[in-house]
Design an enzyme around this catalytic site. Sequence first.
Site, PDB file in Angstrom:
ATOM      1  N   ASN A   1      -1.528 -12.251 -14.374  1.00 24.67           N
ATOM      2  CA  ASN A   1      -1.263 -12.307 -12.936  1.00 24.67           C
ATOM      3  C   ASN A   1      -2.234 -11.393 -12.184  1.00 24.67           C
ATOM      4  O   ASN A   1      -2.381 -10.223 -12.525  1.00 24.67           O
ATOM      5  CB  ASN A   1       0.190 -11.841 -12.716  1.00 24.67           C
ATOM      6  CG  ASN A   1       0.529 -11.612 -11.266  1.00 24.67           C
ATOM      7  OD1 ASN A   1      -0.066 -12.217 -10.385  1.00 24.67           O
ATOM      8  ND2 ASN A   1       1.498 -10.730 -11.025  1.00 24.67           N
TER       9      ASN A   1
ATOM     10  N   GLU B   1       5.909  -8.480 -17.378  1.00 22.34           N
ATOM     11  CA  GLU B   1       5.150  -7.231 -17.237  1.00 22.34           C
ATOM     12  C   GLU B   1       4.914  -6.592 -18.606  1.00 22.34           C
ATOM     13  O   GLU B   1       5.722  -6.755 -19.535  1.00 22.34           O
ATOM     14  CB  GLU B   1       5.909  -6.258 -16.331  1.00 22.34           C
ATOM     15  CG  GLU B   1       5.965  -6.697 -14.877  1.00 22.34           C
ATOM     16  CD  GLU B   1       4.591  -6.942 -14.261  1.00 22.34           C
ATOM     17  OE1 GLU B   1       3.735  -6.042 -14.332  1.00 22.34           O
ATOM     18  OE2 GLU B   1       4.371  -8.043 -13.726  1.00 22.34           O
TER      19      GLU B   1
ATOM     20  N   ARG C   1      -1.871   7.191 -11.647  1.00 22.19           N
ATOM     21  CA  ARG C   1      -2.818   7.108 -12.760  1.00 22.19           C
ATOM     22  C   ARG C   1      -4.252   7.428 -12.335  1.00 22.19           C
ATOM     23  O   ARG C   1      -5.130   7.604 -13.156  1.00 22.19           O
ATOM     24  CB  ARG C   1      -2.763   5.691 -13.366  1.00 22.19           C
ATOM     25  CG  ARG C   1      -1.461   5.398 -14.084  1.00 22.19           C
ATOM     26  CD  ARG C   1      -1.287   3.902 -14.381  1.00 22.19           C
ATOM     27  NE  ARG C   1      -0.853   3.146 -13.206  1.00 22.19           N
ATOM     28  CZ  ARG C   1      -0.665   1.831 -13.197  1.00 22.19           C
ATOM     29  NH1 ARG C   1      -0.893   1.118 -14.280  1.00 22.19           N
ATOM     30  NH2 ARG C   1      -0.252   1.211 -12.095  1.00 22.19           N
TER      31      ARG C   1
ATOM     32  N   ALA D   1       0.824  -1.214   0.000  1.00 26.64           N
ATOM     33  CA  ALA D   1       0.000   0.000   0.000  1.00 26.64           C
ATOM     34  C   ALA D   1       0.856   1.262   0.000  1.00 26.64           C
ATOM     35  O   ALA D   1       0.494   2.276   0.564  1.00 26.64           O
ATOM     36  CB  ALA D   1      -0.908  -0.006   1.224  1.00 26.64           C
TER      37      ALA D   1
ATOM     38  N   GLN E   1       8.152   2.031   3.347  1.00 20.35           N
ATOM     39  CA  GLN E   1       8.961   1.960   2.121  1.00 20.35           C
ATOM     40  C   GLN E   1       9.202   3.398   1.662  1.00 20.35           C
ATOM     41  O   GLN E   1       8.318   4.031   1.074  1.00 20.35           O
ATOM     42  CB  GLN E   1       8.202   1.158   1.051  1.00 20.35           C
ATOM     43  CG  GLN E   1       9.042   0.854  -0.167  1.00 20.35           C
ATOM     44  CD  GLN E   1       8.222   0.267  -1.317  1.00 20.35           C
ATOM     45  OE1 GLN E   1       7.009   0.397  -1.363  1.00 20.35           O
ATOM     46  NE2 GLN E   1       8.895  -0.372  -2.262  1.00 20.35           N
TER      47      GLN E   1
ATOM     48  N   ARG F   1     -31.499  17.970   8.763  1.00 21.45           N
ATOM     49  CA  ARG F   1     -30.046  18.185   8.808  1.00 21.45           C
ATOM     50  C   ARG F   1     -29.459  17.606  10.082  1.00 21.45           C
ATOM     51  O   ARG F   1     -30.149  17.114  10.961  1.00 21.45           O
ATOM     52  CB  ARG F   1     -29.759  19.685   8.696  1.00 21.45           C
ATOM     53  CG  ARG F   1     -30.116  20.234   7.317  1.00 21.45           C
ATOM     54  CD  ARG F   1     -30.188  21.739   7.323  1.00 21.45           C
ATOM     55  NE  ARG F   1     -28.953  22.338   7.820  1.00 21.45           N
ATOM     56  CZ  ARG F   1     -28.851  23.610   8.202  1.00 21.45           C
ATOM     57  NH1 ARG F   1     -29.911  24.415   8.139  1.00 21.45           N
ATOM     58  NH2 ARG F   1     -27.705  24.075   8.650  1.00 21.45           N
TER      59      ARG F   1
ATOM     60  N   ARG G   1     -49.937  40.260  16.996  1.00 23.79           N
ATOM     61  CA  ARG G   1     -50.121  40.863  15.671  1.00 23.79           C
ATOM     62  C   ARG G   1     -51.122  42.000  15.793  1.00 23.79           C
ATOM     63  O   ARG G   1     -51.874  42.081  16.768  1.00 23.79           O
ATOM     64  CB  ARG G   1     -50.601  39.814  14.662  1.00 23.79           C
ATOM     65  CG  ARG G   1     -51.905  39.117  15.011  1.00 23.79           C
ATOM     66  CD  ARG G   1     -52.412  38.316  13.824  1.00 23.79           C
ATOM     67  NE  ARG G   1     -53.004  37.029  14.179  1.00 23.79           N
ATOM     68  CZ  ARG G   1     -54.315  36.825  14.404  1.00 23.79           C
ATOM     69  NH1 ARG G   1     -55.154  37.833  14.362  1.00 23.79           N
ATOM     70  NH2 ARG G   1     -54.761  35.628  14.696  1.00 23.79           N
TER      71      ARG G   1
ATOM     72  N   GLY H   1       2.142   2.689  -2.861  1.00 24.72           N
ATOM     73  CA  GLY H   1       2.116   3.404  -4.146  1.00 24.72           C
ATOM     74  C   GLY H   1       1.315   4.693  -4.090  1.00 24.72           C
ATOM     75  O   GLY H   1       0.465   4.894  -3.228  1.00 24.72           O
TER      76      GLY H   1
ATOM     77  N   LYS I   1      -3.406   6.090  -3.064  1.00 32.17           N
ATOM     78  CA  LYS I   1      -4.306   5.090  -3.641  1.00 32.17           C
ATOM     79  C   LYS I   1      -5.074   4.243  -2.614  1.00 32.17           C
ATOM     80  O   LYS I   1      -6.277   4.037  -2.777  1.00 32.17           O
ATOM     81  CB  LYS I   1      -3.534   4.198  -4.608  1.00 32.17           C
ATOM     82  CG  LYS I   1      -4.512   3.329  -5.342  1.00 32.17           C
ATOM     83  CD  LYS I   1      -4.112   2.531  -6.508  1.00 32.17           C
ATOM     84  CE  LYS I   1      -2.998   2.116  -7.145  1.00 32.17           C
ATOM     85  NZ  LYS I   1      -3.059   1.247  -8.262  1.00 32.17           N
TER      86      LYS I   1
HETATM   87  C1  UD1 Z   1       0.989  -5.601 -10.612  1.00 38.54           C
HETATM   88  C2  UD1 Z   1       1.830  -6.821 -11.071  1.00 38.54           C
HETATM   89  C3  UD1 Z   1       1.204  -7.383 -12.347  1.00 38.54           C
HETATM   90  C4  UD1 Z   1      -0.242  -7.743 -12.090  1.00 38.54           C
HETATM   91  C5  UD1 Z   1      -1.032  -6.532 -11.559  1.00 38.54           C
HETATM   92  C6  UD1 Z   1      -2.410  -6.972 -11.136  1.00 38.54           C
HETATM   93  C7  UD1 Z   1       4.159  -6.420 -10.416  1.00 38.54           C
HETATM   94  C8  UD1 Z   1       5.533  -6.058 -10.894  1.00 38.54           C
HETATM   95  N1  UD1 Z   1       3.203  -6.421 -11.327  1.00 38.54           N
HETATM   96  O1  UD1 Z   1       1.122  -4.599 -11.617  1.00 38.54           O
HETATM   97  O2  UD1 Z   1       1.949  -8.545 -12.758  1.00 38.54           O
HETATM   98  O3  UD1 Z   1      -0.839  -8.253 -13.301  1.00 38.54           O
HETATM   99  O4  UD1 Z   1      -0.364  -5.987 -10.400  1.00 38.54           O
HETATM  100  O5  UD1 Z   1      -3.212  -5.915 -10.669  1.00 38.54           O
HETATM  101  O6  UD1 Z   1       4.005  -6.705  -9.244  1.00 38.54           O
HETATM  102  N2  UD1 Z   1       3.416  -0.913  -4.457  1.00 38.54           N
HETATM  103  C9  UD1 Z   1       4.176  -0.671  -3.350  1.00 38.54           C
HETATM  104  N3  UD1 Z   1       5.480  -0.316  -3.498  1.00 38.54           N
HETATM  105  C10 UD1 Z   1       6.065  -0.205  -4.709  1.00 38.54           C
HETATM  106  C11 UD1 Z   1       5.284  -0.454  -5.860  1.00 38.54           C
HETATM  107  C12 UD1 Z   1       3.963  -0.813  -5.702  1.00 38.54           C
HETATM  108  O7  UD1 Z   1       3.683  -0.768  -2.218  1.00 38.54           O
HETATM  109  O8  UD1 Z   1       7.255   0.121  -4.759  1.00 38.54           O
HETATM  110  C13 UD1 Z   1       2.005  -1.300  -4.295  1.00 38.54           C
HETATM  111  C14 UD1 Z   1       1.016  -0.342  -4.923  1.00 38.54           C
HETATM  112  O9  UD1 Z   1       0.605   0.627  -3.972  1.00 38.54           O
HETATM  113  C15 UD1 Z   1      -0.130  -1.255  -5.315  1.00 38.54           C
HETATM  114  C16 UD1 Z   1       0.559  -2.589  -5.560  1.00 38.54           C
HETATM  115  O10 UD1 Z   1       1.826  -2.524  -4.960  1.00 38.54           O
HETATM  116  O11 UD1 Z   1      -1.069  -1.407  -4.282  1.00 38.54           O
HETATM  117  C17 UD1 Z   1       0.688  -2.930  -7.039  1.00 38.54           C
HETATM  118  O12 UD1 Z   1       1.403  -1.899  -7.711  1.00 38.54           O
HETATM  119  P1  UD1 Z   1       0.937  -1.383  -9.123  1.00 38.54           P
HETATM  120  O13 UD1 Z   1       1.875  -0.307  -9.542  1.00 38.54           O
HETATM  121  O14 UD1 Z   1      -0.502  -1.086  -9.126  1.00 38.54           O
HETATM  122  O15 UD1 Z   1       1.232  -2.701 -10.014  1.00 38.54           O
HETATM  123  P2  UD1 Z   1       0.641  -3.051 -11.430  1.00 38.54           P
HETATM  124  O16 UD1 Z   1       1.323  -2.259 -12.479  1.00 38.54           O
HETATM  125  O17 UD1 Z   1      -0.836  -2.972 -11.386  1.00 38.54           O
HETATM  126 CA    CA Z   2      -2.348  -2.270  -9.844  1.00 35.36          CA
END
Ligand code: UD1
Ligand code: CA
Length: 465
Positions: free
Chosen positions: A181, A166, A17, A11, A84, A341, A448, A13, A24
């Site tokens: 995946n 990927e 997008r 969690a 992270q 309200r 009144r 990220g 997110k």
């Molecule tokens: C990822 C998978 C892909 C899969 C897809 C399914 C990888 C490399 N790819 O891609 O194979 O088909 O999910 O939905 O794993 N996050 C972190 N730290 C980071 C990067 C990401 O915590 O450094 C978290 C994000 O917050 C998110 C999750 O990992 O909740 C997945 O990251 P995201 O960038 O959405 O991966 P996808 O490109 O969707």
């Molecule tokens: Ca994703």
Amino acid sequence: MSDIINTVILAAGKGTRLNIDKAKPLCPAMGQTLVDFVIQGIEGFSEKISETIEYNFVVGHEKEKVLRHITENYKNLSLSFAHQKEQLGTGHALQTFFESNPKAWGNEYTLVVCADTPLITSDVYLKLFDEIKDSNFDAVCACFITGNPTGYGRIEQKSIGFNIVEEKDATDQQKEITAVNSALYFFKTSHIKNYINQISNKNNSNELYLTDLFKEGFNVKTVSFSEEKLFLGVNNLVQLEEAESVLLQRKMESLMLSGVIIKNAKSQYIETQVDIKPKVVIYPNVSLKGKTTIASGAILEEGVIINNSEVGAGVKVRAYSYLEGAKISDDAVIGPMARLREGTIIEKNCKVGNFVEIKKAVLHEGSKVSHLSYVGDAQVGENTNIGCGFITCNYDGANKHKTIIGKNSFIGSDCQMIAPVTIGDEAYVGSGSTINKDVPDHAFAIARQRQVNKENMASRFIKKK
Ligand code: UD1
Ligand code: CA
């Protein structure tokens, strides 16, 4: 070996997008946030197994907010957070978890799931867990077939093991693969220990991919699920809308199967935390939001909007009424077109009619405000009747003041109460009165001008064309 399952929820990220001003995991969905649905899915799984789940979150973007949201809402769970600092990829996120929780190496199994897949149900976790327990595989990966694999990692099966390629690294030929995946995995923790530090970032994203824990030659397996919708990853607002409509549909189905009568289900918006008891009837185009509860036998007519409110048994909320932060007791009738309200309390058998606005006020049992009125910062006693066009003048430009009206009283139409003011029990206020002095119990008040009739004088005022 302990019977604790490491559950790692990725969690950290940013959700670039999504183009919203929130991390997110906290992206709003059906009255909750994305991460809530992931946690609740795992809680459901936890109830079906004897092992203990530890909920470990890898956080980064807006980590304080994510942490606060989770700690405030899931006090009963065993929670931990790993920070992270830089998001160097999903593999790096898992490394970060184990670096800050070295004890976790001692637990036999590790479940990894992303915070952006809100539709995964407890049965999916259970099926995957059974697969790893009952087989000799070191890791299992949930996968599915999709008509539109764009954005997902492609599963390239080999005679032993498989690769996950990927989008950014896939050749045109690999892009044709429709098996993808889901980013939900169960590992034997020992497999992670053996390979996590061998992951490299030599790929087109320069990221450490968690998916590199699955490789040709490894003792790993895919578990296929036929329902693609379970794994929808929310990366943008189009996918968010898709996920929300699945959550909405699930909510509607569970309500109807439990005995709630819903007319034209496709027109309804009912958030996931709303609690509705059997024998409630909901007419088209109703919106129910937040922590709303609707007790048995209530009827919600067309176009009603209710947010964070309690609606008692047998209450009738008539068409196009808007309720927010209100508490309505049994058998009251509200609307049509009433606005209740924050801080409104309506006791049993009250009646609030059309074009009535109520704020921070209590209507005690059996009282009525039937037409075109504003009741703010007030108390109305039992069985008191308030006529049409009543106004509490509660605001002097700087402060709010209270109007208190006793029980069994009668307030005529078109009266104003200049607060602070108190009207006693069994009092009677004549129509058209502007009251600025207290009225004692049993008194009749009228404020009144007396009427004057002037014979034959109307012709002076009636204009003719
Ligand atoms: C990822 C998978 C892909 C899969 C897809 C399914 C990888 C490399 N790819 O891609 O194979 O088909 O999910 O939905 O794993 N996050 C972190 N730290 C980071 C990067 C990401 O915590 O450094 C978290 C994000 O917050 C998110 C999750 O990992 O909740 C997945 O990251 P995201 O960038 O959405 O991966 P996808 O490109 O969707
Ligand atoms: Ca994703």
